[in-house]
Write a protein that holds these residues in place. Structure first.
Motif, PDB file in Angstrom:
ATOM      1  N   MET A 162       0.881  -1.285  -0.045  1.00  0.00           N
ATOM      2  CA  MET A 162      -0.020   0.041  -0.058  1.00  0.00           C
ATOM      3  C   MET A 162       0.798   1.074  -0.115  1.00  0.00           C
ATOM      4  O   MET A 162       1.887   1.241   0.439  1.00  0.00           O
ATOM      5  N   LEU A 163       0.451   2.262  -0.491  1.00  0.00           N
ATOM      6  CA  LEU A 163       1.062   3.402  -0.860  1.00  0.00           C
ATOM      7  C   LEU A 163       0.193   4.409   0.156  1.00  0.00           C
ATOM      8  O   LEU A 163      -1.003   4.675  -0.107  1.00  0.00           O
ATOM      9  N   THR A 164       0.913   5.320   0.937  1.00  0.00           N
ATOM     10  CA  THR A 164       0.143   6.142   1.996  1.00  0.00           C
ATOM     11  C   THR A 164       0.563   7.609   1.440  1.00  0.00           C
ATOM     12  O   THR A 164       1.959   7.997   1.253  1.00  0.00           O
ATOM     13  N   LEU A 165      -0.368   8.344   1.195  1.00  0.00           N
ATOM     14  CA  LEU A 165      -0.301   9.531   0.565  1.00  0.00           C
ATOM     15  C   LEU A 165      -0.851  10.782   1.508  1.00  0.00           C
ATOM     16  O   LEU A 165      -2.026  10.475   2.046  1.00  0.00           O
ATOM     17  N   LYS A 166      -0.337  11.920   1.614  1.00  0.00           N
ATOM     18  CA  LYS A 166      -1.015  13.053   1.983  1.00  0.00           C
ATOM     19  C   LYS A 166      -1.639  13.923   1.159  1.00  0.00           C
ATOM     20  O   LYS A 166      -1.220  14.677   0.550  1.00  0.00           O
ATOM     21  N   VAL A 167      -3.041  13.873   0.927  1.00  0.00           N
ATOM     22  CA  VAL A 167      -3.943  14.509   0.049  1.00  0.00           C
ATOM     23  C   VAL A 167      -4.262  15.699   0.981  1.00  0.00           C
ATOM     24  O   VAL A 167      -4.735  16.088   1.731  1.00  0.00           O
ATOM     25  N   VAL A 168      -4.242  16.772  -0.282  1.00  0.00           N
ATOM     26  CA  VAL A 168      -4.480  18.104   0.040  1.00  0.00           C
ATOM     27  C   VAL A 168      -6.046  18.389   0.124  1.00  0.00           C
ATOM     28  O   VAL A 168      -6.496  18.103  -1.188  1.00  0.00           O
ATOM     29  N   LYS A 169      -6.844  18.765   1.068  1.00  0.00           N
ATOM     30  CA  LYS A 169      -8.257  18.684   1.235  1.00  0.00           C
ATOM     31  C   LYS A 169      -8.644  20.261   1.530  1.00  0.00           C
ATOM     32  O   LYS A 169      -8.149  20.755   2.315  1.00  0.00           O
TER      33      LYS A 169
ATOM     34  N   THR B 187      -4.259  18.380   5.053  1.00  0.00           N
ATOM     35  CA  THR B 187      -3.849  17.282   4.681  1.00  0.00           C
ATOM     36  C   THR B 187      -4.664  16.085   5.459  1.00  0.00           C
ATOM     37  O   THR B 187      -5.050  16.187   6.328  1.00  0.00           O
ATOM     38  N   GLU B 188      -5.086  15.092   4.540  1.00  0.00           N
ATOM     39  CA  GLU B 188      -5.702  13.579   4.868  1.00  0.00           C
ATOM     40  C   GLU B 188      -5.003  12.856   4.543  1.00  0.00           C
ATOM     41  O   GLU B 188      -4.337  12.877   3.428  1.00  0.00           O
ATOM     42  N   THR B 189      -4.939  11.435   5.059  1.00  0.00           N
ATOM     43  CA  THR B 189      -4.216  10.224   4.725  1.00  0.00           C
ATOM     44  C   THR B 189      -5.047   9.558   3.796  1.00  0.00           C
ATOM     45  O   THR B 189      -6.008   9.281   3.732  1.00  0.00           O
ATOM     46  N   LEU B 190      -4.234   8.789   2.655  1.00  0.00           N
ATOM     47  CA  LEU B 190      -5.066   8.225   1.694  1.00  0.00           C
ATOM     48  C   LEU B 190      -4.148   7.003   1.382  1.00  0.00           C
ATOM     49  O   LEU B 190      -3.088   7.240   1.123  1.00  0.00           O
TER      50      LEU B 190
ATOM     51  N   VAL C 279      -6.331  13.692  -7.190  1.00  0.00           N
ATOM     52  CA  VAL C 279      -6.107  14.411  -5.951  1.00  0.00           C
ATOM     53  C   VAL C 279      -4.799  15.063  -5.994  1.00  0.00           C
ATOM     54  O   VAL C 279      -3.552  14.732  -6.762  1.00  0.00           O
ATOM     55  N   LEU C 280      -4.727  16.175  -5.240  1.00  0.00           N
ATOM     56  CA  LEU C 280      -3.408  16.654  -5.048  1.00  0.00           C
ATOM     57  C   LEU C 280      -2.640  16.392  -3.804  1.00  0.00           C
ATOM     58  O   LEU C 280      -3.527  16.305  -2.673  1.00  0.00           O
ATOM     59  N   VAL C 281      -1.656  15.702  -3.975  1.00  0.00           N
ATOM     60  CA  VAL C 281      -0.509  15.337  -2.742  1.00  0.00           C
ATOM     61  C   VAL C 281       0.619  15.908  -2.432  1.00  0.00           C
ATOM     62  O   VAL C 281       1.309  16.605  -3.317  1.00  0.00           O
ATOM     63  N   VAL C 282       0.936  16.000  -1.191  1.00  0.00           N
ATOM     64  CA  VAL C 282       2.349  16.611  -0.736  1.00  0.00           C
ATOM     65  C   VAL C 282       3.259  15.541  -1.164  1.00  0.00           C
ATOM     66  O   VAL C 282       3.267  14.471  -0.887  1.00  0.00           O
TER      67      VAL C 282
END
Length: 91
Positions: free
Chosen positions: A1-8, A19-22, A69-72
């Protein structure tokens, strides 16, 4: 699994960006691209100036539709993480 920080974008009246985790299966990723946010409405993320972050856009398959999604993280970082996660899942 890949964990990303999504900008919301947050709720009114402030519309602060946080940011939220996806967690995402790398096999569902369709594309990864650098995101250019200079001069956009995105000024701060988690209270820190947005210019201090590298941002990328990730498009992925979610059931019968696609999501973008926009991610950090820089393009190179996200690409490297997705490739190493994919190898572990398939290996």
């Amino acid at each position: 699994m890949l964990t990303l920080k999504v900008v919301k974008k947050g709720p009114p009246p402030t519309y602060e960006h946080n940011t939220e985790t996806l967690c995402l299966n790398p096999n569902n990723i369709i594309s990864i691209a650098p995101a250019y946010h200079n001069g956009s409405v995105l000024k701060e993320i988690n209270g820190v100036p947005a210019d201090s972050f590298d941002l990328s856009e990730v498009e992925y398959q979610a059931g019968g539709r696609t999501e973008r999604v926009l991610v950090v993280g820089s393009y190179a970082e996200i690409l490297k993480q997705s490739r190493s996660s994919r190898m572990l899942l398939n290996g």
